[in-house]
Design a protein around this motif. Sequence first.
Motif, short mmCIF file in Angstrom:
data_model
loop_
_atom_site.label_atom_id
_atom_site.label_comp_id
_atom_site.label_asym_id
_atom_site.label_seq_id
_atom_site.Cartn_x
_atom_site.Cartn_y
_atom_site.Cartn_z
N UNK A 96 -5.56 -2.39 -12.23
CA UNK A 96 -6.21 -3.68 -12.30
C UNK A 96 -5.29 -4.66 -13.03
N UNK A 97 -5.07 -5.82 -12.42
CA UNK A 97 -4.21 -6.83 -13.02
C UNK A 97 -5.05 -7.84 -13.78
N UNK A 98 -4.55 -8.23 -14.93
CA UNK A 98 -5.21 -9.30 -15.68
C UNK A 98 -4.15 -10.30 -16.12
N UNK A 99 -4.57 -11.51 -16.34
CA UNK A 99 -3.66 -12.55 -16.80
C UNK A 99 -3.86 -12.77 -18.29
N UNK A 100 -2.79 -12.72 -19.01
CA UNK A 100 -2.81 -12.94 -20.45
C UNK A 100 -2.07 -14.23 -20.75
N UNK A 101 -1.89 -14.50 -22.02
CA UNK A 101 -1.10 -15.66 -22.43
C UNK A 101 0.28 -15.60 -21.79
N UNK A 102 0.88 -16.74 -21.63
CA UNK A 102 2.23 -16.77 -21.09
C UNK A 102 3.25 -16.59 -22.19
N UNK A 103 4.38 -15.98 -21.85
CA UNK A 103 5.45 -15.76 -22.82
C UNK A 103 6.79 -16.12 -22.21
N UNK A 104 7.64 -16.68 -23.01
CA UNK A 104 9.04 -16.82 -22.68
C UNK A 104 9.82 -16.20 -23.83
N UNK A 105 11.13 -16.08 -23.67
CA UNK A 105 11.94 -15.47 -24.73
C UNK A 105 12.72 -16.55 -25.46
N UNK A 106 13.13 -16.23 -26.67
CA UNK A 106 13.93 -17.17 -27.45
C UNK A 106 15.26 -17.43 -26.75
N UNK A 107 15.81 -18.61 -27.03
CA UNK A 107 17.01 -19.05 -26.32
C UNK A 107 18.19 -18.09 -26.46
N UNK A 108 18.39 -17.54 -27.65
CA UNK A 108 19.53 -16.64 -27.83
C UNK A 108 19.38 -15.38 -26.98
N UNK A 109 18.15 -14.90 -26.80
CA UNK A 109 17.93 -13.71 -25.98
C UNK A 109 18.12 -14.05 -24.50
N UNK A 110 17.68 -15.25 -24.09
CA UNK A 110 17.90 -15.70 -22.71
C UNK A 110 19.40 -15.78 -22.42
N UNK A 111 20.19 -16.27 -23.38
CA UNK A 111 21.64 -16.33 -23.21
C UNK A 111 22.23 -14.93 -23.07
N UNK A 112 21.69 -13.98 -23.83
CA UNK A 112 22.14 -12.59 -23.74
C UNK A 112 21.85 -12.03 -22.34
N UNK A 113 20.66 -12.32 -21.82
CA UNK A 113 20.30 -11.86 -20.47
C UNK A 113 21.23 -12.49 -19.43
N UNK A 114 21.49 -13.79 -19.55
CA UNK A 114 22.38 -14.48 -18.62
C UNK A 114 23.77 -13.86 -18.63
N UNK A 115 24.29 -13.55 -19.81
CA UNK A 115 25.60 -12.91 -19.91
C UNK A 115 25.58 -11.52 -19.30
N UNK A 116 24.48 -10.80 -19.50
CA UNK A 116 24.37 -9.43 -18.97
C UNK A 116 24.37 -9.42 -17.44
N UNK A 117 23.69 -10.39 -16.82
CA UNK A 117 23.63 -10.40 -15.35
C UNK A 117 24.77 -11.20 -14.73
#
Length: 91
Positions: free
Chosen positions: A1-22
């Motif tokens: 069963x799927x439910x919708x919770x609050x929305x989340x994004x990640x902090x900018x430094x972690x997003x930069x880490x993900x961008x570098x990783x991919x």
Amino acid sequence: MKSLEKGYEVKEWFANKVANEIGRNINLCNVFAILKETPKAVYAMLNLGSDYEKCMWVPKSVLVECGGKTITDCTSEEAREEFTHYWSFYR
């Protein structure tokens, strides 16, 4: 069963880490679906924009609440179907 919770994004430094990783530029990095959860981290499908996603462990310390909604209580197959459906509106 799927439910919708609050929305989340990640902090900018972690997003930069993900961008570098991919190895590509990304225009957003929010949590589309939470597949597993431990006390300190979540295994999440990250929406990286432009119909691109990545599943990875994300420390809870880098999550920031935002206006969108996050899918919980789903399998990776269900999350991928929802992700494809979401981006089909932009094609």
